[in-house]
Motif scaffolding. Structure first.
Motif, short mmCIF file in Angstrom:
data_model
loop_
_atom_site.label_atom_id
_atom_site.label_comp_id
_atom_site.label_asym_id
_atom_site.label_seq_id
_atom_site.Cartn_x
_atom_site.Cartn_y
_atom_site.Cartn_z
N THR A 68 1.01 -1.13 0.50
CA THR A 68 -0.57 -0.02 -0.18
C THR A 68 1.07 1.71 0.35
O THR A 68 0.40 2.88 0.22
N GLY A 69 2.00 0.84 0.10
CA GLY A 69 3.42 2.53 0.01
C GLY A 69 2.80 2.85 -1.28
O GLY A 69 3.41 1.91 -2.25
N VAL A 70 3.53 3.96 -1.42
CA VAL A 70 3.65 4.27 -3.01
C VAL A 70 5.05 5.27 -2.75
O VAL A 70 6.12 5.15 -1.90
N PRO A 71 5.23 5.20 -3.80
CA PRO A 71 6.88 5.46 -4.11
C PRO A 71 7.33 6.62 -4.02
O PRO A 71 6.49 7.48 -3.88
N LEU A 72 8.94 6.56 -3.54
CA LEU A 72 9.22 8.22 -3.27
C LEU A 72 10.15 8.60 -4.10
O LEU A 72 10.89 7.77 -4.71
N VAL A 73 9.97 9.72 -4.99
CA VAL A 73 9.95 10.30 -5.39
C VAL A 73 11.17 11.81 -5.34
O VAL A 73 10.77 12.83 -4.14
N ASN A 74 12.06 11.39 -6.13
CA ASN A 74 13.51 12.58 -5.22
C ASN A 74 13.75 13.54 -6.79
O ASN A 74 14.62 12.65 -7.76
N LEU A 75 13.74 14.61 -6.50
CA LEU A 75 13.79 15.22 -8.22
C LEU A 75 15.58 15.66 -8.17
O LEU A 75 16.26 16.21 -6.63
N LEU A 76 15.74 15.05 -8.71
CA LEU A 76 17.66 15.32 -8.62
C LEU A 76 18.59 16.81 -9.98
O LEU A 76 19.08 17.50 -9.11
N GLY A 77 18.23 16.85 -11.38
CA GLY A 77 18.14 17.89 -11.94
C GLY A 77 17.20 17.91 -13.27
O GLY A 77 16.60 16.73 -13.32
N PRO A 78 17.41 18.73 -13.59
CA PRO A 78 17.82 20.40 -13.13
C PRO A 78 17.70 21.12 -11.83
O PRO A 78 16.32 20.82 -11.63
N ALA A 79 18.40 21.94 -11.37
CA ALA A 79 17.84 22.26 -9.90
C ALA A 79 16.83 23.21 -9.70
O ALA A 79 16.65 24.05 -10.99
N ASN A 80 15.73 23.27 -8.98
CA ASN A 80 14.62 23.90 -8.87
C ASN A 80 15.03 25.57 -9.18
O ASN A 80 15.99 26.06 -8.67
N SER A 81 14.16 26.59 -10.36
CA SER A 81 14.67 27.14 -10.54
C SER A 81 15.64 27.84 -11.41
O SER A 81 16.34 29.15 -10.85
N SER A 82 16.39 26.76 -11.88
CA SER A 82 17.59 26.68 -12.51
C SER A 82 17.00 27.90 -13.40
O SER A 82 16.06 27.53 -14.76
N ASN A 83 18.76 28.10 -14.71
CA ASN A 83 18.38 28.20 -15.86
C ASN A 83 19.08 27.86 -16.92
O ASN A 83 20.18 27.52 -16.49
N TYR A 84 18.82 28.34 -18.12
CA TYR A 84 20.28 26.90 -19.33
C TYR A 84 19.73 27.85 -20.20
O TYR A 84 18.16 28.40 -21.16
N THR A 85 20.29 28.11 -21.40
CA THR A 85 20.42 27.80 -22.61
C THR A 85 20.78 27.35 -23.23
O THR A 85 20.71 27.98 -24.57
N THR A 86 20.27 25.87 -23.19
CA THR A 86 19.64 24.96 -24.55
C THR A 86 18.13 24.55 -24.04
O THR A 86 17.89 24.79 -23.34
N LEU A 87 17.91 24.58 -25.80
CA LEU A 87 16.74 23.80 -25.45
C LEU A 87 16.89 22.07 -25.13
O LEU A 87 15.12 21.79 -25.08
N ILE A 88 17.09 21.39 -25.53
CA ILE A 88 17.95 19.80 -24.96
C ILE A 88 18.28 19.99 -23.49
O ILE A 88 19.52 20.36 -23.05
#
Length: 176
Positions: free
Chosen positions: A61-81
């Motif tokens: 009955t336990g749901v999976p634990l999800v941990n987002l690694l990257g990109p870091a929250n609120s980060s900025n990139y100069t590429t569309l990939i």
């Protein structure tokens, strides 16, 4: 026939304790814990014949634990990939899908479902984003019992892939 059945009993998990089933009824009084279980039900008739049947099952009955690694929250990139990475924990992982929404919360991507196995796993999926924008992203992860979960929060990533244009107005270019 059932009228010839004299006694019924069962044993579970350890196979060390037999429990008599009143009137050869169902096993309904057990509160099963989380995890794997084995049950064997026995019956004998008035002629002394005996038979049994076994079943194995899992309570999850336990749901999976999800941990987002990257990109870091609120980060900025100069590429569309952009590569979206996360790790997951659960008793029996099955799949993980990165979801990406644009700044209007229109779904941009949810087609990159990854097969994951085991108790712990991770994935890193590259997504080609359509335009410069601020994107929200998360992973949906499911286990073998179809318990699914997201990370508690969507992360954001900004994309600005257009190089600034520079025009020198003064002094004028002297080509002498």
């Amino acid at each position: 026939s059932l009228t010839d059945i004299e006694t019924c009993w069962y044993t579970n998990d350890t196979n060390t304790v037999n429990v008599t089933l009143a009137n050869c009824g169902n096993v309904t009084t057990v509160t099963w814990s989380e995890g794997n279980h084995n049950v064997t039900v026995w019956a004998n008739d008035s002629a002394g014949n005996e038979n049994h049947s076994s079943i194995s099952f899992t309570i999850d009955t336990g749901v999976p634990l999800v941990n987002l690694l990257g990109p870091a929250n609120s980060s900025n990139y100069t590429t569309l990939i952009i590569s979206f990475a996360a790790n997951f924990t659960n008793t029996a992982l099955v799949n993980a899908t990165p979801y990406v929404w644009n700044s209007s919360m229109d779904l941009i991507n949810s087609t990159e479902t990854q097969t994951v196995h085991g108790v712990e796993n991770s994935t890193n999926v590259s997504v080609i984003l359509p335009i410069d924008d601020v994107y929200h992203w998360n992973y949906l992860v499911c286990d073998q019992a179809n318990n699914c979960a997201w990370n508690n929060t969507n992360y954001t990533v900004g994309v600005d892939s257009i190089v600034p244009a520079i025009t020198i107005v003064s002094p004028t270019n002297n080509t002498n």
